[in-house]
Motif scaffolding. Structure first.
Motif, short mmCIF file in Angstrom:
data_model
loop_
_atom_site.label_atom_id
_atom_site.label_comp_id
_atom_site.label_asym_id
_atom_site.label_seq_id
_atom_site.Cartn_x
_atom_site.Cartn_y
_atom_site.Cartn_z
N HIS A 77 0.82 -1.21 0.00
CA HIS A 77 0.00 0.00 0.00
C HIS A 77 0.86 1.27 0.00
N ASP A 80 -0.58 4.36 -1.78
CA ASP A 80 -1.73 4.92 -1.05
C ASP A 80 -1.27 5.72 0.16
N LYS A 83 0.38 9.18 -0.95
CA LYS A 83 -0.43 10.20 -1.63
C LYS A 83 -0.61 11.46 -0.78
#
Length: 100
Positions: A77, A80, A83
């Motif tokens: 991840h 993610d 970000k």
């Protein structure tokens, strides 16, 4: 090897610990007990004894601990998580320089 009270106080000073006389005396007894145990363990003749991968194997060979398979159990991840970061580069977080 054994310590005396002045050595315990010196060690406490180096570790930035404040010990009362009672605490220093108690610590001295505990440390000397540990050193005594280590000396007893060093005195044991271990020649001809092979090391164990798991201590329980010395008691029951068929109960040796099994290691789990080294497999990936979660997905990646990273993107993610990066970000919301103000700045990233090559998968790393960029932070302001604080030391010149």
């Amino acid at each position: 090897m054994s310590l005396d009270l002045s050595e315990v106080k010196r060690i406490a000073n180096l570790a930035r610990l404040e010990l009362s006389e009672a605490e220093a005396s108690s610590t001295l007894d505990k440390l000397n007990g540990i050193f005594s145990l280590v000396e007893q363990m060093k005195a044991v003749d271990t020649t001809g004894i092979s090391p164990l991968s798991h201590p329980i194997a010395a008691i029951r060979e068929h109960l040796s601990l099994r290691l789990r398979e080294d497999v990936v159990t979660e997905s990646n991840h990273r993107e993610d998580y990066q970000k919301p970061a103000p700045a990233t580069q090559d998968g790393l977080y960029l932070v302001p320089q604080v030391i010149e």
